[in-house]
Design an enzyme around this catalytic site. Sequence first.
Site, mmCIF file in Angstrom:
data_model
loop_
_atom_site.group_PDB
_atom_site.id
_atom_site.type_symbol
_atom_site.label_atom_id
_atom_site.label_comp_id
_atom_site.label_asym_id
_atom_site.label_seq_id
_atom_site.Cartn_x
_atom_site.Cartn_y
_atom_site.Cartn_z
ATOM 1 N N ARG A 186 -8.898 -0.120 4.251
ATOM 2 C CA ARG A 186 -7.906 0.848 3.745
ATOM 3 C C ARG A 186 -6.610 0.166 3.329
ATOM 4 O O ARG A 186 -5.913 0.669 2.453
ATOM 5 C CB ARG A 186 -7.570 1.874 4.840
ATOM 6 C CG ARG A 186 -8.648 2.905 5.098
ATOM 7 C CD ARG A 186 -8.109 3.953 6.043
ATOM 8 N NE ARG A 186 -6.742 4.260 5.679
ATOM 9 C CZ ARG A 186 -5.753 4.506 6.528
ATOM 10 N NH1 ARG A 186 -5.973 4.523 7.821
ATOM 11 N NH2 ARG A 186 -4.534 4.774 6.098
ATOM 12 N N CYS A 235 -4.357 13.354 12.964
ATOM 13 C CA CYS A 235 -5.056 12.088 12.815
ATOM 14 C C CYS A 235 -4.952 11.317 14.102
ATOM 15 O O CYS A 235 -4.241 11.714 15.018
ATOM 16 C CB CYS A 235 -4.567 11.334 11.600
ATOM 17 S SG CYS A 235 -3.359 10.119 11.897
ATOM 18 N N ARG A 242 1.013 14.165 13.482
ATOM 19 C CA ARG A 242 1.397 13.938 12.085
ATOM 20 C C ARG A 242 1.586 15.241 11.321
ATOM 21 O O ARG A 242 0.862 15.563 10.378
ATOM 22 C CB ARG A 242 0.381 13.033 11.378
ATOM 23 C CG ARG A 242 0.354 11.663 11.959
ATOM 24 C CD ARG A 242 -0.381 10.681 11.125
ATOM 25 N NE ARG A 242 0.457 9.983 10.172
ATOM 26 C CZ ARG A 242 0.101 8.868 9.545
ATOM 27 N NH1 ARG A 242 -1.069 8.349 9.754
ATOM 28 N NH2 ARG A 242 0.899 8.277 8.697
ATOM 29 N N ILE A 251 3.506 18.198 8.945
ATOM 30 C CA ILE A 251 4.171 18.148 7.639
ATOM 31 C C ILE A 251 5.271 19.209 7.557
ATOM 32 O O ILE A 251 5.682 19.614 6.482
ATOM 33 C CB ILE A 251 3.176 18.300 6.454
ATOM 34 C CG1 ILE A 251 2.351 19.579 6.598
ATOM 35 C CG2 ILE A 251 2.296 17.081 6.309
ATOM 36 C CD1 ILE A 251 1.646 19.982 5.303
ATOM 37 N N ASP A 252 5.745 19.661 8.749
ATOM 38 C CA ASP A 252 6.757 20.725 8.755
ATOM 39 C C ASP A 252 8.026 20.341 7.985
ATOM 40 O O ASP A 252 8.626 21.166 7.302
ATOM 41 C CB ASP A 252 7.100 21.131 10.203
ATOM 42 C CG ASP A 252 7.516 19.950 11.059
ATOM 43 O OD1 ASP A 252 6.962 18.851 10.869
ATOM 44 O OD2 ASP A 252 8.408 20.110 11.915
ATOM 45 N N ARG A 290 -4.560 11.044 4.364
ATOM 46 C CA ARG A 290 -3.422 11.971 4.496
ATOM 47 C C ARG A 290 -2.372 11.786 3.418
ATOM 48 O O ARG A 290 -1.721 12.740 3.009
ATOM 49 C CB ARG A 290 -2.726 11.711 5.835
ATOM 50 C CG ARG A 290 -3.357 12.320 7.017
ATOM 51 C CD ARG A 290 -2.468 12.026 8.201
ATOM 52 N NE ARG A 290 -1.098 12.454 7.922
ATOM 53 C CZ ARG A 290 -0.642 13.669 8.156
ATOM 54 N NH1 ARG A 290 -1.425 14.575 8.696
ATOM 55 N NH2 ARG A 290 0.609 13.991 7.879
ATOM 56 N N LYS A 318 0.836 -1.210 0.000
ATOM 57 C CA LYS A 318 0.000 0.000 0.000
ATOM 58 C C LYS A 318 0.869 1.257 0.000
ATOM 59 O O LYS A 318 0.675 2.154 -0.822
ATOM 60 C CB LYS A 318 -0.884 -0.001 1.252
ATOM 61 C CG LYS A 318 -1.531 1.330 1.569
ATOM 62 C CD LYS A 318 -2.442 1.252 2.770
ATOM 63 C CE LYS A 318 -1.824 1.615 4.090
ATOM 64 N NZ LYS A 318 -1.515 3.038 4.273
HETATM 65 C C1 UD1 Z 1 4.309 6.502 6.588
HETATM 66 C C2 UD1 Z 1 3.349 5.346 6.360
HETATM 67 C C3 UD1 Z 1 2.834 4.820 7.686
HETATM 68 C C4 UD1 Z 1 4.000 4.473 8.606
HETATM 69 C C5 UD1 Z 1 4.958 5.650 8.731
HETATM 70 C C6 UD1 Z 1 6.193 5.337 9.537
HETATM 71 C C7 UD1 Z 1 2.343 5.891 4.227
HETATM 72 C C8 UD1 Z 1 1.124 6.256 3.495
HETATM 73 N N1 UD1 Z 1 2.237 5.810 5.559
HETATM 74 O O1 UD1 Z 1 3.568 7.564 7.193
HETATM 75 O O2 UD1 Z 1 2.051 3.651 7.426
HETATM 76 O O3 UD1 Z 1 3.488 4.152 9.884
HETATM 77 O O4 UD1 Z 1 5.386 6.083 7.423
HETATM 78 O O5 UD1 Z 1 6.843 4.233 9.021
HETATM 79 O O6 UD1 Z 1 3.381 5.637 3.641
HETATM 80 N N2 UD1 Z 1 6.642 14.065 11.259
HETATM 81 C C9 UD1 Z 1 6.816 15.398 11.619
HETATM 82 N N3 UD1 Z 1 6.930 16.302 10.601
HETATM 83 C C10 UD1 Z 1 6.894 15.973 9.278
HETATM 84 C C11 UD1 Z 1 6.713 14.611 8.926
HETATM 85 C C12 UD1 Z 1 6.588 13.679 9.948
HETATM 86 O O7 UD1 Z 1 6.867 15.738 12.784
HETATM 87 O O8 UD1 Z 1 7.005 16.836 8.410
HETATM 88 C C13 UD1 Z 1 6.492 13.062 12.321
HETATM 89 C C14 UD1 Z 1 5.101 12.436 12.305
HETATM 90 O O9 UD1 Z 1 4.185 13.210 13.041
HETATM 91 C C15 UD1 Z 1 5.364 11.086 12.928
HETATM 92 C C16 UD1 Z 1 6.784 10.760 12.479
HETATM 93 O O10 UD1 Z 1 7.373 11.978 12.055
HETATM 94 O O11 UD1 Z 1 5.325 11.198 14.325
HETATM 95 C C17 UD1 Z 1 6.859 9.739 11.348
HETATM 96 O O12 UD1 Z 1 6.168 10.216 10.231
HETATM 97 P P1 UD1 Z 1 6.483 9.749 8.741
HETATM 98 O O13 UD1 Z 1 7.673 8.859 8.718
HETATM 99 O O14 UD1 Z 1 6.497 10.960 7.887
HETATM 100 O O15 UD1 Z 1 5.209 8.862 8.413
HETATM 101 P P2 UD1 Z 1 4.180 9.030 7.226
HETATM 102 O O16 UD1 Z 1 4.887 9.310 5.959
HETATM 103 O O17 UD1 Z 1 3.083 9.937 7.660
#
Ligand code: UD1
Length: 428
Positions: A405, A120, A125, A127-128, A96, A26
Amino acid sequence: MNRKDDIIVVQGNQTLTGKVSVSGAKNSALKLIAASILANDVCTIQNVPNISDIDIMCQVLESLGAKVDRKDHTLVIDSSFINSVEASYKLVSQMRASIAVLGPLVSRFGEAKVAMPGGCQIGARKIDMHLMGLRQLGVKFDVNFGYLNATVPSKLRGANIRLDFASVGATENILMASVCAEGRTIIDNAAREPEIVDLCNFLNEIGCSIHGAGTSVIEIEGVDVNSLHGCTYKTCGDRIEAGTYIVGGAATGGPLTVEGIDPDYLKTAIRKLRDMGVDVKIDKDSITVSRDATKPLRTVQVQTLPHPGFPTDLQAQFMLLACLAEGTSIITENVFENRFMFAAEIMRMGANISLQEHHAVVKGPVKLQGAPVSSTDLRAGASLVLAGIMAEGTTTVTEVGHIDRGYEDFVDKLCRLGAEIERKNPKK
Ligand code: UD1
């Protein structure tokens, strides 16, 4: 699929045994679909799982104007028809991962308008880091009326970008934004997940120039956006789906074989299974687990971390296994805050778990008892169905749309492994 009011009724005391094939990943397929925006041509993506998150990503592409043709597990996407750069709130709020279109849109069109993804259930989560990386490449952002507006005032230029945390989503967006930037981009502390490698392989197939995928330093040499082209690409197997069935086999005894997965993707989880006393046999693209289920497992210490650490997406499944271990296991969640919703539900089935900040202390062994439970998120939902299979009595799982999902034919696959499960709509 996605029949919102459906429930899954699970009969307990069953053993999962036999062979199951995993679908395409996925978390990889979603990003390959987003990346096809860059090609301005026809991309054929094979081994795409038939799950509702993919339905939404296809709708996002269609809403941009792309032509998307889906037959069984193959998607044919013609991105030359794209005539919009807006991903609506209606779609982004449902998933997301839609934010993954941001990078490819700014790369190809120099602009994007994407609804801000909300928080969520599994934490803030943010996106900074996505925005920080894209800013360094020359993207300007403003937020208006819930939409993130991205523009590129001059042109995208390669940059040295260091991530504070190896975020999967940020690495992907920066990758896709940088592939056509002028010069070289280096992403330091990049995520190393197999799905990142899959995305980089796909991008190289459409004409990009990326080195170092799967390591912490990824180098991207910018190429002319007009030189990119379509390709045919097969999505890698879903390691989390594989890990979920493996836990089912380990919990109930097996032997259970998952096929269609590179065992290297699951090294840490396999090590933990062996530590717990599960017999794990590895082949080229399959994994077999078995054990004497009349004896308790050994306790485990699990700390979720970015790949190659233990995956957060298998945390709930291992919490379930820990309930069968003799003594105290500790599960520590380091990736997402607030990802212990599964614990509250499984405690309703008799589990002995106490939560202390980001640690879960699990005492076992317990014989779980069937109960009505709610699937609070994707992985918790799948783990509750597994819990029902090993419990005494009947378990009813609601909110099963979460499972749709990410798990293709979950109920059918489990039935073929010997589970007694039925999906039904209580209103009919
Ligand atoms: C992806 C996966 C999800 C998996 C996760 C970690 C997809 C669709 N989802 O989610 O299934 O659990 O990787 O392996 O691929 N963070 C920040 N700022 C940012 C980005 C992330 O603070 O700009 C934090 C998030 O809040 C979270 C952590 O970093 O606590 C990990 O996030 P990230 O690795 O980005 O996960 P996703 O890409 O959302």
